[in-house]
Design an enzyme around this catalytic site. Sequence first.
Site, PDB file in Angstrom:
ATOM      1  N   TYR A 192       2.397   3.022   5.855  1.00  0.00           N
ATOM      2  CA  TYR A 192       1.385   4.060   6.037  1.00  0.00           C
ATOM      3  C   TYR A 192       0.468   3.785   7.235  1.00  0.00           C
ATOM      4  CZ  TYR A 192       2.608   5.753   1.342  1.00  0.00           C
ATOM      5  OH  TYR A 192       3.273   6.255   0.233  1.00  0.00           O
ATOM      6  N   LYS A 232      11.296  -5.887  -2.075  1.00  0.00           N
ATOM      7  CA  LYS A 232      12.703  -5.630  -1.758  1.00  0.00           C
ATOM      8  C   LYS A 232      13.177  -6.740  -0.823  1.00  0.00           C
ATOM      9  CE  LYS A 232      16.305  -2.897  -2.314  1.00  0.00           C
ATOM     10  NZ  LYS A 232      17.009  -2.859  -3.611  1.00  0.00           N
ATOM     11  N   ASP A 274      13.673  -1.313  -7.121  1.00  0.00           N
ATOM     12  CA  ASP A 274      14.551  -0.406  -7.852  1.00  0.00           C
ATOM     13  C   ASP A 274      14.708  -0.838  -9.311  1.00  0.00           C
ATOM     14  OD1 ASP A 274      15.781  -2.625  -6.783  1.00  0.00           O
ATOM     15  OD2 ASP A 274      17.593  -1.589  -6.136  1.00  0.00           O
ATOM     16  N   ASP A 317       2.592   3.295  -4.470  1.00  0.00           N
ATOM     17  CA  ASP A 317       2.372   4.734  -4.546  1.00  0.00           C
ATOM     18  C   ASP A 317       3.394   5.381  -5.480  1.00  0.00           C
ATOM     19  OD1 ASP A 317       1.514   7.295  -4.050  1.00  0.00           O
ATOM     20  OD2 ASP A 317       1.944   7.276  -1.910  1.00  0.00           O
ATOM     21  N   ASP A 368       2.916   6.537  -9.803  1.00  0.00           N
ATOM     22  CA  ASP A 368       3.173   7.919 -10.216  1.00  0.00           C
ATOM     23  C   ASP A 368       4.204   7.960 -11.344  1.00  0.00           C
ATOM     24  OD1 ASP A 368       1.400   8.763  -8.342  1.00  0.00           O
ATOM     25  OD2 ASP A 368       2.808   9.962  -7.179  1.00  0.00           O
TER      26      ASP A 368
END
Length: 355
Positions: free
Chosen positions: A140, A186, A218, A242, A246
């Site tokens: 970001y 990751k 994942d 993020d 959610d």
Amino acid sequence: MRATILLLPGDGVGPEVVAAARGVLAAVAATFGHEFSVSEEPIGGAALKRGLRALPEQTLQAARNADAILLGAVGDPAFDTATGERPEAALLQIRRELKLYANLRPARVWPGLEDAGPIKPHVLAGTDMLVVRELTGGLYYGEPRGIDGDSAFNTMRYSRHEVERIARVAFEAARARRRHVTSVDKANVLETSRLWRAVVTEIAAQYPDVALSHMYVDACAMKIALAPASFDVILTENLFGDILSDEAGAVVGSLGLLPSASLGDGPGLFEPVHGSAPDIAGKDVANPVGAIASAAMLLRDGLRLQDEAAAVEEAIAGVLQSGPRTQDLASSGAASCSQVGQAIARSITSIRASA
């Protein structure tokens, strides 16, 4: 206590849920004898529509001078195809300007809502997790970034210092909970994740009373859906946090339930995790619980008012269990956003009286 609270209602349902939270803060002030000086400033699309920047200078200055900030939501489809500044730029800028590097997103099952989400109640039972998300690094904010003809590029970048400070936030939080941190990365494909994993492991050695496990993002996403109660504190970088937070909102029943706190070197910024939801904006049907629970975090983490925060959370629990619910949680006879907010505000006085 005397405190200055800045409200940034923003876009979509933001003004509606912030109004509900404002009523709750007023009830807290009246019940506990505090004096909250509350003001509002524009941000996001609401500011752009006035011919201002997405984060106007007067809004930023008011944020710097506040003791705590409550934000509604940012995002307006009217600017989706605009070539200029987008509303969401305000979020990135205010986090950077206030040096808010730690985002705390709790997700738990409120009593009475065990069957509100897609997960079977016996799987969901006991779910109470905290996502600690690094907020000012990663894709970001990384440079270079841009669009070059038919190609676009972003840069994921982390420094040792950025990982160290967010890791300490997670381990300190775990000490006050169930003492387990799951660090999500990751590392099998990303160099930034390899640094992340190495630094988090080093910091863990300073917290021998807290268990640490590592998990690929994942695998973590799958386990949140299959065994959400297995998590205590999830520590992760900006993009992964993020997405995972959610997902946690959907698991516990509704994204409208989730609060968050963004903390760092400046005044704290508190906001519901849900977006601006333009499809229901102005209809008084949005769930205000995320914003009201964010106000509880504002009281606890922004103003150090522990009893007041606990009273707000107790009021939320009582209303969710036996009081009115908005349409995302009610099988029939849904209440409005303002009605739920008023019910929670009224409960605070009775909770205080019985304490």
